[in-house]
Design a protein around this motif. Structure first.
Motif, PDB file in Angstrom:
ATOM      1  N   MET A   1      11.306  -6.685  10.691  1.00 36.08           N
ATOM      2  CA  MET A   1      10.141  -7.097  11.432  1.00 36.08           C
ATOM      3  C   MET A   1       9.692  -8.460  10.909  1.00 36.08           C
ATOM      4  O   MET A   1       8.660  -8.593  10.270  1.00 36.08           O
ATOM      5  N   LYS A   2      10.506  -9.462  11.177  1.00 37.31           N
ATOM      6  CA  LYS A   2      10.222 -10.793  10.646  1.00 37.31           C
ATOM      7  C   LYS A   2       9.023 -11.465  11.296  1.00 37.31           C
ATOM      8  O   LYS A   2       8.521 -12.449  10.775  1.00 37.31           O
ATOM      9  N   ASP A   3       8.552 -10.953  12.446  1.00 39.70           N
ATOM     10  CA  ASP A   3       7.395 -11.542  13.115  1.00 39.70           C
ATOM     11  C   ASP A   3       6.123 -10.777  12.799  1.00 39.70           C
ATOM     12  O   ASP A   3       5.213 -10.701  13.620  1.00 39.70           O
ATOM     13  N   SER A   4       6.054 -10.201  11.619  1.00 39.64           N
ATOM     14  CA  SER A   4       4.890  -9.393  11.272  1.00 39.64           C
ATOM     15  C   SER A   4       4.665  -9.389   9.770  1.00 39.64           C
ATOM     16  O   SER A   4       5.503  -9.833   9.002  1.00 39.64           O
ATOM     17  N   THR A   5       3.500  -8.884   9.388  1.00 42.09           N
ATOM     18  CA  THR A   5       3.224  -8.622   7.981  1.00 42.09           C
ATOM     19  C   THR A   5       2.966  -7.126   7.833  1.00 42.09           C
ATOM     20  O   THR A   5       2.450  -6.480   8.754  1.00 42.09           O
ATOM     21  N   ILE A   6       3.339  -6.603   6.708  1.00 39.11           N
ATOM     22  CA  ILE A   6       3.175  -5.176   6.453  1.00 39.11           C
ATOM     23  C   ILE A   6       2.302  -5.016   5.223  1.00 39.11           C
ATOM     24  O   ILE A   6       2.572  -5.608   4.177  1.00 39.11           O
ATOM     25  N   LEU A  30       2.362 -11.578  13.951  1.00 33.56           N
ATOM     26  CA  LEU A  30       1.959 -12.942  13.615  1.00 33.56           C
ATOM     27  C   LEU A  30       0.839 -13.452  14.516  1.00 33.56           C
ATOM     28  O   LEU A  30       0.035 -14.278  14.093  1.00 33.56           O
ATOM     29  N   ASP A  31       0.761 -12.931  15.759  1.00 37.66           N
ATOM     30  CA  ASP A  31      -0.338 -13.345  16.645  1.00 37.66           C
ATOM     31  C   ASP A  31      -1.614 -12.546  16.375  1.00 37.66           C
ATOM     32  O   ASP A  31      -2.547 -12.576  17.145  1.00 37.66           O
ATOM     33  N   ARG A  32      -1.629 -11.813  15.253  1.00 35.88           N
ATOM     34  CA  ARG A  32      -2.760 -11.005  14.782  1.00 35.88           C
ATOM     35  C   ARG A  32      -2.969  -9.712  15.569  1.00 35.88           C
ATOM     36  O   ARG A  32      -3.938  -9.006  15.352  1.00 35.88           O
ATOM     37  N   SER A  33      -2.086  -9.390  16.499  1.00 37.06           N
ATOM     38  CA  SER A  33      -2.220  -8.119  17.219  1.00 37.06           C
ATOM     39  C   SER A  33      -1.757  -6.977  16.320  1.00 37.06           C
ATOM     40  O   SER A  33      -0.997  -7.172  15.363  1.00 37.06           O
ATOM     41  N   ASN A  34      -2.230  -5.798  16.635  1.00 36.12           N
ATOM     42  CA  ASN A  34      -1.919  -4.609  15.852  1.00 36.12           C
ATOM     43  C   ASN A  34      -0.489  -4.178  16.149  1.00 36.12           C
ATOM     44  O   ASN A  34      -0.138  -3.911  17.293  1.00 36.12           O
ATOM     45  N   GLY A  35       0.319  -4.090  15.126  1.00 34.79           N
ATOM     46  CA  GLY A  35       1.700  -3.647  15.278  1.00 34.79           C
ATOM     47  C   GLY A  35       1.871  -2.172  15.003  1.00 34.79           C
ATOM     48  O   GLY A  35       2.960  -1.624  15.125  1.00 34.79           O
ATOM     49  N   GLY A  36       0.795  -1.489  14.618  1.00 32.09           N
ATOM     50  CA  GLY A  36       0.867  -0.050  14.382  1.00 32.09           C
ATOM     51  C   GLY A  36       0.398   0.328  12.991  1.00 32.09           C
ATOM     52  O   GLY A  36       0.361  -0.495  12.080  1.00 32.09           O
ATOM     53  N   THR A  37       0.000   1.574  12.884  1.00 29.56           N
ATOM     54  CA  THR A  37      -0.482   2.131  11.627  1.00 29.56           C
ATOM     55  C   THR A  37       0.178   3.483  11.415  1.00 29.56           C
ATOM     56  O   THR A  37       0.351   4.250  12.357  1.00 29.56           O
ATOM     57  N   ASN A  38       0.529   3.753  10.192  1.00 26.34           N
ATOM     58  CA  ASN A  38       1.101   5.044   9.839  1.00 26.34           C
ATOM     59  C   ASN A  38       0.372   5.539   8.605  1.00 26.34           C
ATOM     60  O   ASN A  38       0.217   4.807   7.637  1.00 26.34           O
ATOM     61  N   GLU A  39      -0.077   6.797   8.654  1.00 25.64           N
ATOM     62  CA  GLU A  39      -0.761   7.391   7.504  1.00 25.64           C
ATOM     63  C   GLU A  39      -0.069   8.694   7.127  1.00 25.64           C
ATOM     64  O   GLU A  39       0.274   9.490   7.988  1.00 25.64           O
ATOM     65  N   MET A  40       0.132   8.881   5.833  1.00 23.92           N
ATOM     66  CA  MET A  40       0.717  10.099   5.305  1.00 23.92           C
ATOM     67  C   MET A  40      -0.191  10.573   4.180  1.00 23.92           C
ATOM     68  O   MET A  40      -0.626   9.773   3.354  1.00 23.92           O
ATOM     69  N   GLU A  41      -0.509  11.863   4.181  1.00 26.58           N
ATOM     70  CA  GLU A  41      -1.382  12.393   3.139  1.00 26.58           C
ATOM     71  C   GLU A  41      -0.951  13.803   2.759  1.00 26.58           C
ATOM     72  O   GLU A  41      -0.680  14.633   3.632  1.00 26.58           O
ATOM     73  N   VAL A  42      -0.885  14.049   1.466  1.00 26.42           N
ATOM     74  CA  VAL A  42      -0.595  15.391   0.965  1.00 26.42           C
ATOM     75  C   VAL A  42      -1.817  16.259   1.256  1.00 26.42           C
ATOM     76  O   VAL A  42      -2.945  15.856   1.008  1.00 26.42           O
ATOM     77  N   THR A  43      -1.583  17.442   1.804  1.00 23.22           N
ATOM     78  CA  THR A  43      -2.705  18.318   2.145  1.00 23.22           C
ATOM     79  C   THR A  43      -2.819  19.527   1.229  1.00 23.22           C
ATOM     80  O   THR A  43      -3.842  20.199   1.215  1.00 23.22           O
ATOM     81  N   HIS A  44      -1.756  19.806   0.452  1.00 21.74           N
ATOM     82  CA  HIS A  44      -1.815  20.974  -0.426  1.00 21.74           C
ATOM     83  C   HIS A  44      -0.830  20.786  -1.580  1.00 21.74           C
ATOM     84  O   HIS A  44       0.297  20.368  -1.372  1.00 21.74           O
ATOM     85  N   ILE A  45      -1.276  21.126  -2.755  1.00 18.20           N
ATOM     86  CA  ILE A  45      -0.411  21.107  -3.935  1.00 18.20           C
ATOM     87  C   ILE A  45      -0.583  22.447  -4.631  1.00 18.20           C
ATOM     88  O   ILE A  45      -1.708  22.893  -4.877  1.00 18.20           O
ATOM     89  N   ALA A  46       0.534  23.097  -4.928  1.00 23.77           N
ATOM     90  CA  ALA A  46       0.503  24.353  -5.670  1.00 23.77           C
ATOM     91  C   ALA A  46       1.128  24.098  -7.028  1.00 23.77           C
ATOM     92  O   ALA A  46       2.289  23.695  -7.121  1.00 23.77           O
ATOM     93  N   MET A  47       0.362  24.279  -8.074  1.00 26.96           N
ATOM     94  CA  MET A  47       0.857  24.048  -9.426  1.00 26.96           C
ATOM     95  C   MET A  47       1.696  25.246  -9.868  1.00 26.96           C
ATOM     96  O   MET A  47       1.464  26.369  -9.439  1.00 26.96           O
ATOM     97  N   GLY A  48       2.664  24.977 -10.722  1.00 31.91           N
ATOM     98  CA  GLY A  48       3.494  26.045 -11.266  1.00 31.91           C
ATOM     99  C   GLY A  48       4.915  25.965 -10.735  1.00 31.91           C
ATOM    100  O   GLY A  48       5.290  25.042 -10.023  1.00 31.91           O
ATOM    101  N   GLU A  49       5.688  26.941 -11.109  1.00 32.43           N
ATOM    102  CA  GLU A  49       7.094  26.997 -10.700  1.00 32.43           C
ATOM    103  C   GLU A  49       7.200  27.445  -9.246  1.00 32.43           C
ATOM    104  O   GLU A  49       6.474  28.330  -8.812  1.00 32.43           O
ATOM    105  N   PRO A  50       8.117  26.826  -8.483  1.00 33.16           N
ATOM    106  CA  PRO A  50       8.299  27.257  -7.098  1.00 33.16           C
ATOM    107  C   PRO A  50       8.948  28.646  -7.044  1.00 33.16           C
ATOM    108  O   PRO A  50       9.634  29.063  -7.974  1.00 33.16           O
ATOM    109  N   SER A  51       8.740  29.324  -5.950  1.00 26.92           N
ATOM    110  CA  SER A  51       9.324  30.652  -5.751  1.00 26.92           C
ATOM    111  C   SER A  51      10.843  30.543  -5.750  1.00 26.92           C
ATOM    112  O   SER A  51      11.410  29.652  -5.114  1.00 26.92           O
ATOM    113  N   PRO A  52      11.524  31.472  -6.414  1.00 26.02           N
ATOM    114  CA  PRO A  52      12.990  31.475  -6.376  1.00 26.02           C
ATOM    115  C   PRO A  52      13.524  31.632  -4.953  1.00 26.02           C
ATOM    116  O   PRO A  52      14.644  31.229  -4.660  1.00 26.02           O
TER     117      PRO A  52
END
Length: 106
Positions: A1-6, A30-52
Motif C-alpha cells: 500500500m505505497k499510496d497510504s500510511t499505516i 495520501l489524499d487523507r481519505s480513510n483507507g480502513g480501520t481494523n481492531e482486534m481485542e482479546v475478550t477472555h484470558i484463562a490462567m493456568g494449564e489448558p485442558s488436555p
C-alpha cells in the motif's frame, strides 16, 4: 500500500510475557481519505494449564509429522513445495518427534 500510511497502536500485558491484548490498525490514503480501520481485542484470558482435551486427536483422524502435513497440503492445493521447505520440514519434524517422545515417557 505505497499510496497510504499505516498507523498501529498496540496494548500488551507485561505480566503475560507481553502478550498482545489489543491492536488498532488505521490506514490513511495520501489524499487523507480513510483507507480502513481494523481492531482486534482479546475478550477472555484463562490462567493456568489448558485442558488436555485441546490436544487430543479426534477419533478417525491420524497424527502425522509436520513435513508430511505440509507436503499433503501442497499436493491437495496443486502447488509444489518451495525450495528449502524440505529442510524446514525436517527441523519441524525433529521438534515434533522430540515432543512426542517426552509425552510417551511416564
Amino acid at each position: 500500500m505505497k499510496d497510504s500510511t499505516i498507523e498501529r497502536k498496540s496494548w500488551v500485558a507485561p505480566d503475560l510475557s507481553c502478550s498482545l491484548l489489543r491492536l488498532e490498525t488505521r490506514v490513511t490514503m495520501l489524499d487523507r481519505s480513510n483507507g480502513g480501520t481494523n481492531e482486534m481485542e482479546v475478550t477472555h484470558i484463562a490462567m493456568g494449564e489448558p485442558s488436555p482435551a485441546y490436544f487430543t486427536i479426534p477419533q478417525g483422524w491420524t497424527e502425522e509429522p509436520p513435513s508430511q502435513v505440509k507436503a499433503e497440503a501442497a499436493a491437495l492445493n496443486g502447488i509444489a513445495l518451495r525450495p528449502g521447505c524440505e529442510e524446514s520440514g525436517a527441523a519441524m519434524d525433529r521438534v515434533y518427534n522430540s515432543a512426542r517422545a517426552r509425552r510417551s515417557q511416564p
